[in-house]
Design an enzyme around this catalytic site. Structure first.
Site, PDB file in Angstrom:
ATOM      1  N   LYS A   1      46.453  78.838  16.382  1.00 32.65           N
ATOM      2  CA  LYS A   1      45.544  77.711  16.568  1.00 32.65           C
ATOM      3  C   LYS A   1      45.111  77.211  15.196  1.00 32.65           C
ATOM      4  CE  LYS A   1      42.071  77.632  19.580  1.00 32.65           C
ATOM      5  NZ  LYS A   1      40.740  77.832  20.219  1.00 32.65           N
ATOM      6  N   LYS A  43      42.616  74.883  13.188  1.00 31.23           N
ATOM      7  CA  LYS A  43      41.306  74.240  13.320  1.00 31.23           C
ATOM      8  C   LYS A  43      41.235  73.036  12.387  1.00 31.23           C
ATOM      9  CE  LYS A  43      38.610  77.239  15.792  1.00 31.23           C
ATOM     10  NZ  LYS A  43      37.602  76.885  16.792  1.00 31.23           N
ATOM     11  N   ASP A  52      42.779  72.617  17.466  1.00 28.66           N
ATOM     12  CA  ASP A  52      41.436  72.588  18.054  1.00 28.66           C
ATOM     13  C   ASP A  52      40.541  71.691  17.208  1.00 28.66           C
ATOM     14  OD1 ASP A  52      39.080  73.021  19.363  1.00 28.66           O
ATOM     15  OD2 ASP A  52      38.933  75.158  18.890  1.00 28.66           O
ATOM     16  N   GLU A  71      43.198  70.906  21.890  1.00 32.87           N
ATOM     17  CA  GLU A  71      41.948  71.383  22.475  1.00 32.87           C
ATOM     18  C   GLU A  71      40.772  70.488  22.099  1.00 32.87           C
ATOM     19  OE1 GLU A  71      39.209  75.462  22.406  1.00 32.87           O
ATOM     20  OE2 GLU A  71      41.346  75.543  21.890  1.00 32.87           O
ATOM     21  N   ASP A 110      37.352  72.439  26.552  1.00 31.45           N
ATOM     22  CA  ASP A 110      36.612  73.680  26.291  1.00 31.45           C
ATOM     23  C   ASP A 110      35.121  73.420  26.402  1.00 31.45           C
ATOM     24  OD1 ASP A 110      35.772  76.188  25.597  1.00 31.45           O
ATOM     25  OD2 ASP A 110      36.346  76.053  23.499  1.00 31.45           O
ATOM     26  N   LYS A 154      36.581  81.748  30.215  1.00 31.81           N
ATOM     27  CA  LYS A 154      35.731  82.445  29.255  1.00 31.81           C
ATOM     28  C   LYS A 154      34.604  83.153  29.990  1.00 31.81           C
ATOM     29  CE  LYS A 154      36.489  79.575  25.135  1.00 31.81           C
ATOM     30  NZ  LYS A 154      35.833  78.879  24.000  1.00 31.81           N
ATOM     31  N   GLU A 203      43.033  84.400  23.612  1.00 30.44           N
ATOM     32  CA  GLU A 203      42.557  84.217  22.242  1.00 30.44           C
ATOM     33  C   GLU A 203      41.534  85.288  21.885  1.00 30.44           C
ATOM     34  OE1 GLU A 203      40.316  80.802  19.532  1.00 30.44           O
ATOM     35  OE2 GLU A 203      40.704  80.434  21.644  1.00 30.44           O
TER      36      GLU A 203
END
Length: 399
Positions: A190, A192, A224, A250, A275, A299, A353
């Site tokens: 991922k 960022k 993300d 994301e 998310d 989550k 993750e």
């Protein structure tokens, strides 16, 4: 016809007897919460900020019989920037509202416990999740079974696990990925972005992907944005990320803008993952109805605990939305809660993750989370499957 496993019969009988009898010995008689402040091995980047430590709330729930369970309440960094809650509010809400609401209730009457917490405090998903995980741990230990057995049984012993490249520097992220590949730890990365100029950040993400994929074609990539872009910027730049070979994008826009998420998901071939826009199972239903997410990140912390995260996963599955196991930078304790739930979900095509234990500078359990061959191993012990190290908790407890 295959007969039920003996341990499944034993669990069913014990649960039925416990709830029916409402034994005084199974009543909750104490709930305790302490804050721990643990340094990270390296700084962790978000579009809205960077942090070098992780604060957590360790929650202990006990019954009159002497049974004890331990859970964890956490938010990214332990601060309020991500979802509004922080470790300080988690502890206050537990001490002042959630604990008094569940004292005296049967630890096996789970829906009753959740309803009692809801009456005592609206929202506060992270606080409720910590208490919920402690209750699950206690029940699993009393029954001497892993929590996954209570949700249909284990269907896997490990999960592919993503690594976050979160330095915000191209060369550092590429070198980080090289180490992960060489050590056979991660091959799903991922990236960022979102803190700087959108065009510059998009180019950095693409160059990072290209450099890592040159090392190994057997890699997957997520980007993300943590709500950093508006819809016009996303509509202009996300196609370039899609064309570069990213596998998933994301939360590009702000959490409230679900309509924009739906429009972006409709115009792009690459999956869009919500998310910050999605919390509990009601939100999943809304997202499925509005077609605002192509993947659902399950989550435990954000979803309000193991039981409610399981409900959300079921809603997503019924809507045909594939699942991904998310995190909130938990320690090995909170990570074990996620792993127990994920062990029982029938299909997790995007892996997970759960890398909090690899980021924290110390481990709070006697059985650290195990990572090998690009996967994270699911613990087999009773309850959450791990045991808190009291010396480590004492070392990092906020004075």
């Amino acid at each position: 016809m295959t007969s039920p496993k003996p341990e499944t019969n034993a669990v069913t009988r014990h649960l039925a007897q416990a709830v029916a009898s409402c034994s005084r010995e199974d009543a909750i008689d104490r709930v305790e919460a302490v804050i721990v402040d643990v340094p990270l091995r390296r700084q962790h980047f978000h579009a809205s900020g960077t942090h070098a430590g992780q604060s957590l709330v360790i929650i202990t729930v006990g019954t009159r019989s002497g049974a004890v369970g331990v859970g964890e309440g956490s938010t990214p960094a332990g601060t309020a920037f991500w979802g509004g809650e922080c470790v300080e509010t988690i502890k206050v809400i537990i001490d002042q509202y959630l604990a008094p609401a569940i004292i005296g209730l049967n630890v096996f009457a789970h829906e009753t416990l959740l309803a009692a917490m809801d009456r005592a405090a609206a929202a506060n998903h992270f606080a409720k999740a910590g208490v919920d995980c402690a209750i699950h741990d206690l029940v699993g230990r009393v029954l001497n079974v892993p929590i996954g057995l209570l949700y249909g049984g284990r269907v896997r012993d490990s999960l592919p696990v993503l690594w976050a490249l979160a330095t915000s520097e191209l060369d550092a992220d590429v070198e980080d990925a090289r180490r992960m590949l060489d050590e056979r730890r991660h091959r799903f990365f991922k990236i960022k972005i979102g803190k700087g100029d959108p065009r510059v950040e998009a180019r950095r993400a693409i160059k990072t992907l290209e450099a890592i994929r040159a090392m190994s074609e057997d890699t997957l990539f997520s980007v993300d944005l943590n709500q950093a872009w508006d819809e016009p910027t996303s509509a202009r730049l996300l196609p370039s990320l899609q064309d570069a070979g990213f596998d998933i994008i994301e939360q590009p826009v702000e959490a409230w803008n679900v309509a924009a998420m739906a429009r972006l998901a409709d115009r792009l071939d690459i999956p869009i993952l919500s998310d910050e826009s999605l919390w509990d199972y009601h939100d999943v239903f809304d997202a499925a109805t509005r077609r605002s997410t192509d993947v659902y990140a399950v989550k435990v912390a954000k979803g309000g605990g193991i039981r409610r995260a399981y409900k959300a996963a079921n809603v997503a599955e019924a809507a045909g939305i594939p699942l991904y196991g998310g995190m909130a930078l938990e320690s090995s304790l909170g990570t074990a809660a996620g792993l127990q739930l994920f062990s029982a979900l029938s299909d997790l095509p995007w892996g997970c993750e759960l890398i909090g234990p690899r980021l924290l500078g110390d481990d709070l359990t006697t059985e650290p989370t195990v990572y090998r061959d690009f996967e994270v191993m699911i613990p087999h012990g009773p309850g959450l499957g791990v045991t808190v190290d009291p010396d480590k908790v004492a070392r990092w407890t906020r004075k």
